[in-house]
Design a protein around this motif. Structure first.
Motif, PDB file in Angstrom:
ATOM      1  N   UNK A  14       1.181  -1.318  -0.197  1.00 59.96           N
ATOM      2  CA  UNK A  14       0.275  -0.422   0.098  1.00 59.96           C
ATOM      3  C   UNK A  14       0.829   1.798   0.356  1.00 59.96           C
ATOM      4  N   UNK A  15       1.911   1.300   0.345  1.00 52.93           N
ATOM      5  CA  UNK A  15       3.282   2.191   0.692  1.00 52.93           C
ATOM      6  C   UNK A  15       3.841   2.114  -1.282  1.00 52.93           C
ATOM      7  N   UNK A  16       3.164   1.738  -2.168  1.00 50.60           N
ATOM      8  CA  UNK A  16       3.603   2.253  -3.577  1.00 50.60           C
ATOM      9  C   UNK A  16       3.405   3.732  -4.066  1.00 50.60           C
ATOM     10  N   UNK A  17       2.187   3.333  -3.670  1.00 51.75           N
ATOM     11  CA  UNK A  17       1.264   4.975  -4.235  1.00 51.75           C
ATOM     12  C   UNK A  17       1.944   5.948  -3.543  1.00 51.75           C
ATOM     13  N   UNK A  18       2.295   6.507  -2.464  1.00 50.37           N
ATOM     14  CA  UNK A  18       2.384   6.968  -1.651  1.00 50.37           C
ATOM     15  C   UNK A  18       3.998   7.259  -1.853  1.00 50.37           C
ATOM     16  N   UNK A  19       4.280   6.421  -1.957  1.00 52.35           N
ATOM     17  CA  UNK A  19       6.031   6.917  -2.686  1.00 52.35           C
ATOM     18  C   UNK A  19       6.125   8.008  -4.093  1.00 52.35           C
ATOM     19  N   UNK A  20       5.273   7.050  -4.948  1.00 54.60           N
ATOM     20  CA  UNK A  20       5.296   8.186  -6.771  1.00 54.60           C
ATOM     21  C   UNK A  20       4.517   9.394  -6.143  1.00 54.60           C
ATOM     22  N   UNK A  21       3.356   9.429  -4.990  1.00 57.15           N
ATOM     23  CA  UNK A  21       2.595  10.891  -4.928  1.00 57.15           C
ATOM     24  C   UNK A  21       3.490  11.106  -3.917  1.00 57.15           C
ATOM     25  N   UNK A  22       4.733  11.106  -2.953  1.00 52.10           N
ATOM     26  CA  UNK A  22       6.172  11.997  -2.791  1.00 52.10           C
ATOM     27  C   UNK A  22       6.630  12.448  -3.982  1.00 52.10           C
ATOM     28  N   UNK A  23       7.439  11.079  -4.945  1.00 48.82           N
ATOM     29  CA  UNK A  23       7.669  11.675  -6.179  1.00 48.82           C
ATOM     30  C   UNK A  23       6.866  12.937  -6.884  1.00 48.82           C
ATOM     31  N   UNK A  24       5.844  13.017  -6.893  1.00 52.39           N
ATOM     32  CA  UNK A  24       4.796  13.384  -7.451  1.00 52.39           C
ATOM     33  C   UNK A  24       4.998  14.819  -7.324  1.00 52.39           C
ATOM     34  N   UNK A  25       4.730  14.576  -5.865  1.00 50.05           N
ATOM     35  CA  UNK A  25       4.746  16.495  -5.295  1.00 50.05           C
ATOM     36  C   UNK A  25       6.059  17.533  -4.954  1.00 50.05           C
ATOM     37  N   UNK A  26       7.222  16.194  -5.780  1.00 52.29           N
ATOM     38  CA  UNK A  26       8.691  16.745  -5.445  1.00 52.29           C
ATOM     39  C   UNK A  26       9.512  16.326  -4.260  1.00 52.29           C
ATOM     40  N   UNK A  27       9.108  15.664  -3.258  1.00 50.86           N
ATOM     41  CA  UNK A  27       9.367  15.359  -1.829  1.00 50.86           C
ATOM     42  C   UNK A  27      10.279  14.593  -1.701  1.00 50.86           C
ATOM     43  N   UNK A  28      11.517  15.283  -0.669  1.00 54.51           N
ATOM     44  CA  UNK A  28      12.164  14.359  -0.524  1.00 54.51           C
ATOM     45  C   UNK A  28      12.717  13.669   0.541  1.00 54.51           C
ATOM     46  N   UNK A  29      12.258  12.192   0.301  1.00 57.24           N
ATOM     47  CA  UNK A  29      12.342  11.069   1.760  1.00 57.24           C
ATOM     48  C   UNK A  29      12.764   9.733   2.510  1.00 57.24           C
ATOM     49  N   UNK A  30      13.195   9.485   3.799  1.00 51.81           N
ATOM     50  CA  UNK A  30      13.842   8.469   4.371  1.00 51.81           C
ATOM     51  C   UNK A  30      12.379   7.993   4.133  1.00 51.81           C
ATOM     52  N   UNK A  31      13.079   6.595   4.548  1.00 51.30           N
ATOM     53  CA  UNK A  31      11.708   5.357   4.866  1.00 51.30           C
ATOM     54  C   UNK A  31      12.589   5.212   5.751  1.00 51.30           C
TER      55      UNK A  31
END
Length: 219
Positions: A14-31
């Motif tokens: 379920x997290x993969x869509x969140x990863x895609x949305x973070x990328x779409x927003x240009x948000x750098x993130x850790x996991x």
């Protein structure tokens, strides 16, 4: 504000869509990866996960759980929810449908008889979901589900079919508008970048990942 942190296992789910949305927003993130049942239970005992579940996104001083809530937060933050109330309602509605459409794809790797499961699922997916999005794209006729620019609905539909095309490379053969949609989305610079090796995208789940998830959440 610190860097955003996504809590989940080291895989799609379920997290993969969140990863895609973070990328779409240009948000750098850790996991922060959960790797064992004991690790998950420890985090639950510490009160980290509301409702005792993941994914969890730590962002802007918030701890957000529930996949839909996380996606909508990012959609608003990234300006991917449409230009007016009508468009926002459509984006939200189409996104809910895409979430439901994705469930067989998430379940596929965990099924012992994958061929039979896919045979049964593909027909239902086609009539209930694929044909719907095919017709929407026929109506809009501009490469987007809503409005005239990329929204969250486009991002999540694209991610879903990236996954389904791994299961069945011919899954879109009967859907010319969806084929054109996938081709046009791939031309968007951030999508091109995120599809490259070395991003936060996760590979299609293998047997090792299935065993780990089963041990953590279902044993």
């Amino acid at each position: 504000m610190g860097k955003a942190v996504l809590h989940y296992t080291n895989g799609r789910g379920r997290a993969e869509k969140i990863r895609w949305m973070l990328a779409a927003c240009g948000i750098d993130f850790d996991e922060s990866f959960i790797s064992t049942k004991a690790d998950f239970q420890r985090r639950v005992a510490e009160g980290l996960y509301l409702f005792k579940q993941v994914p969890l996104l730590e962002i802007d001083g918030l701890r957000i759980v529930q996949t839909g809530s996380i996606l909508r937060y990012l959609g608003h933050k990234g300006g991917l929810m449409g230009e007016n109330d009508t468009e926002r309602a459509l984006v939200d509605m189409y996104t809910e449908g895409i979430q439901d459409m994705s469930i067989p794809g998430l379940a596929y790797a965990f099924k012992p008889d994958k061929a039979q499961f896919w045979l049964e699922s593909k027909e239902t997916l086609g009539t209930k979901y694929f044909s719907v999005y095919e017709n929407i794209l026929q109506t809009t006729n501009n490469g987007h589900l809503v409005g005239n620019k990329q929204t969250m609905a486009d991002v999540l539909l694209f991610e879903s079919f990236v996954h389904y095309l791994h299961i069945d490379k011919d899954v879109l053969n009967d859907y010319p508008n969806l084929q054109k949609f996938m081709a046009s989305q791939k031309e968007i610079p951030w999508v091109q970048k995120f599809l490259q090796p070395g991003t936060n995208r996760k590979p299609f789940p293998d047997e090792k990942y299935v065993a780990m998830v089963t041990e953590i959440f279902f044993s």
